[in-house]
Scaffold this motif. Structure first.
Motif, PDB file in Angstrom:
ATOM      1  N   GLN A  15      -9.202  10.858  -3.675  1.00  0.00           N
ATOM      2  CA  GLN A  15      -9.768   9.727  -4.431  1.00  0.00           C
ATOM      3  C   GLN A  15      -8.854   9.158  -5.485  1.00  0.00           C
ATOM      4  O   GLN A  15      -8.958   8.077  -5.626  1.00  0.00           O
ATOM      5  N   ILE A  16      -8.168   9.924  -6.209  1.00  0.00           N
ATOM      6  CA  ILE A  16      -7.291   9.483  -7.165  1.00  0.00           C
ATOM      7  C   ILE A  16      -6.197   8.863  -6.485  1.00  0.00           C
ATOM      8  O   ILE A  16      -5.689   7.875  -7.159  1.00  0.00           O
ATOM      9  N   SER A  17      -5.426   9.294  -5.472  1.00  0.00           N
ATOM     10  CA  SER A  17      -4.224   8.548  -4.611  1.00  0.00           C
ATOM     11  C   SER A  17      -5.046   6.996  -4.177  1.00  0.00           C
ATOM     12  O   SER A  17      -4.157   6.223  -4.532  1.00  0.00           O
ATOM     13  N   THR A  18      -6.251   7.081  -3.658  1.00  0.00           N
ATOM     14  CA  THR A  18      -6.634   5.608  -3.337  1.00  0.00           C
ATOM     15  C   THR A  18      -6.735   4.707  -4.598  1.00  0.00           C
ATOM     16  O   THR A  18      -6.414   3.603  -4.494  1.00  0.00           O
ATOM     17  N   TYR A  19      -7.378   5.415  -5.526  1.00  0.00           N
ATOM     18  CA  TYR A  19      -7.471   4.570  -6.763  1.00  0.00           C
ATOM     19  C   TYR A  19      -6.234   3.952  -7.290  1.00  0.00           C
ATOM     20  O   TYR A  19      -6.090   2.812  -7.624  1.00  0.00           O
ATOM     21  N   MET A  20      -5.170   4.646  -7.146  1.00  0.00           N
ATOM     22  CA  MET A  20      -4.001   4.465  -7.774  1.00  0.00           C
ATOM     23  C   MET A  20      -3.236   3.449  -6.787  1.00  0.00           C
ATOM     24  O   MET A  20      -2.627   2.367  -7.053  1.00  0.00           O
ATOM     25  N   ILE A  21      -3.258   3.506  -5.680  1.00  0.00           N
ATOM     26  CA  ILE A  21      -2.691   2.687  -4.379  1.00  0.00           C
ATOM     27  C   ILE A  21      -3.548   1.413  -4.584  1.00  0.00           C
ATOM     28  O   ILE A  21      -2.642   0.288  -4.442  1.00  0.00           O
ATOM     29  N   GLU A  22      -4.544   1.302  -4.553  1.00  0.00           N
ATOM     30  CA  GLU A  22      -5.593   0.099  -4.758  1.00  0.00           C
ATOM     31  C   GLU A  22      -5.047  -0.718  -5.943  1.00  0.00           C
ATOM     32  O   GLU A  22      -5.095  -1.949  -6.020  1.00  0.00           O
ATOM     33  N   ARG A  23      -4.591  -0.205  -6.965  1.00  0.00           N
ATOM     34  CA  ARG A  23      -4.375  -0.906  -8.319  1.00  0.00           C
ATOM     35  C   ARG A  23      -2.877  -1.148  -8.288  1.00  0.00           C
ATOM     36  O   ARG A  23      -2.226  -1.736  -9.285  1.00  0.00           O
ATOM     37  N   GLY A  24      -1.993  -0.535  -7.440  1.00  0.00           N
ATOM     38  CA  GLY A  24      -0.505  -1.019  -7.337  1.00  0.00           C
ATOM     39  C   GLY A  24       0.137  -0.018  -8.128  1.00  0.00           C
ATOM     40  O   GLY A  24       1.426  -0.315  -8.507  1.00  0.00           O
ATOM     41  N   TRP A  25      -0.337   1.375  -8.627  1.00  0.00           N
ATOM     42  CA  TRP A  25       0.158   2.110  -9.373  1.00  0.00           C
ATOM     43  C   TRP A  25       1.023   3.131  -8.839  1.00  0.00           C
ATOM     44  O   TRP A  25       1.758   3.934  -9.103  1.00  0.00           O
ATOM     45  N   HIS A  32      11.501   3.387  -2.954  1.00  0.00           N
ATOM     46  CA  HIS A  32      12.318   2.422  -3.720  1.00  0.00           C
ATOM     47  C   HIS A  32      11.116   1.980  -4.709  1.00  0.00           C
ATOM     48  O   HIS A  32      11.509   1.514  -5.781  1.00  0.00           O
ATOM     49  N   GLU A  33      10.003   1.415  -4.275  1.00  0.00           N
ATOM     50  CA  GLU A  33       9.172   0.781  -4.873  1.00  0.00           C
ATOM     51  C   GLU A  33       8.499   1.785  -5.837  1.00  0.00           C
ATOM     52  O   GLU A  33       8.241   1.351  -7.133  1.00  0.00           O
ATOM     53  N   GLN A  34       8.262   3.075  -5.577  1.00  0.00           N
ATOM     54  CA  GLN A  34       7.752   3.704  -6.420  1.00  0.00           C
ATOM     55  C   GLN A  34       8.676   4.163  -7.496  1.00  0.00           C
ATOM     56  O   GLN A  34       8.415   4.143  -8.815  1.00  0.00           O
ATOM     57  N   LEU A  35      10.005   4.266  -7.246  1.00  0.00           N
ATOM     58  CA  LEU A  35      11.036   4.684  -8.352  1.00  0.00           C
ATOM     59  C   LEU A  35      11.161   3.746  -9.100  1.00  0.00           C
ATOM     60  O   LEU A  35      11.222   3.763 -10.559  1.00  0.00           O
ATOM     61  N   SER A  36      11.119   2.149  -8.714  1.00  0.00           N
ATOM     62  CA  SER A  36      11.262   0.973  -9.703  1.00  0.00           C
ATOM     63  C   SER A  36       9.920   1.011 -10.462  1.00  0.00           C
ATOM     64  O   SER A  36      10.030   0.898 -11.865  1.00  0.00           O
ATOM     65  N   MET A  37       8.783   1.327 -10.100  1.00  0.00           N
ATOM     66  CA  MET A  37       7.568   1.506 -10.992  1.00  0.00           C
ATOM     67  C   MET A  37       7.665   2.435 -11.869  1.00  0.00           C
ATOM     68  O   MET A  37       7.227   2.238 -12.976  1.00  0.00           O
ATOM     69  N   ASP A  38       7.975   3.839 -11.470  1.00  0.00           N
ATOM     70  CA  ASP A  38       8.231   4.845 -12.436  1.00  0.00           C
ATOM     71  C   ASP A  38       9.216   4.418 -13.513  1.00  0.00           C
ATOM     72  O   ASP A  38       9.106   4.731 -14.702  1.00  0.00           O
ATOM     73  N   LEU A  39      10.342   3.653 -13.315  1.00  0.00           N
ATOM     74  CA  LEU A  39      11.404   3.428 -14.261  1.00  0.00           C
ATOM     75  C   LEU A  39      10.753   2.536 -15.379  1.00  0.00           C
ATOM     76  O   LEU A  39      10.903   2.736 -16.517  1.00  0.00           O
ATOM     77  N   GLN A  40      10.107   1.426 -14.714  1.00  0.00           N
ATOM     78  CA  GLN A  40       9.150   0.492 -15.449  1.00  0.00           C
ATOM     79  C   GLN A  40       8.387   1.143 -16.654  1.00  0.00           C
ATOM     80  O   GLN A  40       8.354   0.930 -17.714  1.00  0.00           O
TER      81      GLN A  40
END
Length: 51
Positions: A15-25, A32-40
């Motif tokens: 549930q948490i993973s789906t929630y975060m994926i749907e919101r682009g988090w 690479h996209e996750q690392l970029s998001m984490d650094l931001q």
């Protein structure tokens, strides 16, 4: 055999993973996209005022 507690934990994780994926988090298939998001997010947190 999986206990009821483990089943509930797996369900909550889904549930948490789906929630975060749907919101682009969360980008579990694109490191690479996750690392970029984490650094931001880190930079945003570092710029937040101290309370």
């Amino acid at each position: 055999m999986i206990s009821q507690v483990q089943i509930k934990a797996i369900d909550m994780h889904e549930q948490i993973s789906t929630y975060m994926i749907e919101r682009g988090w969360y980008h579990p298939w694109n490191v690479h996209e996750q690392l970029s998001m984490d650094l931001q997010n880190i930079n945003t947190a570092l710029q937040a005022p101290v309370l």
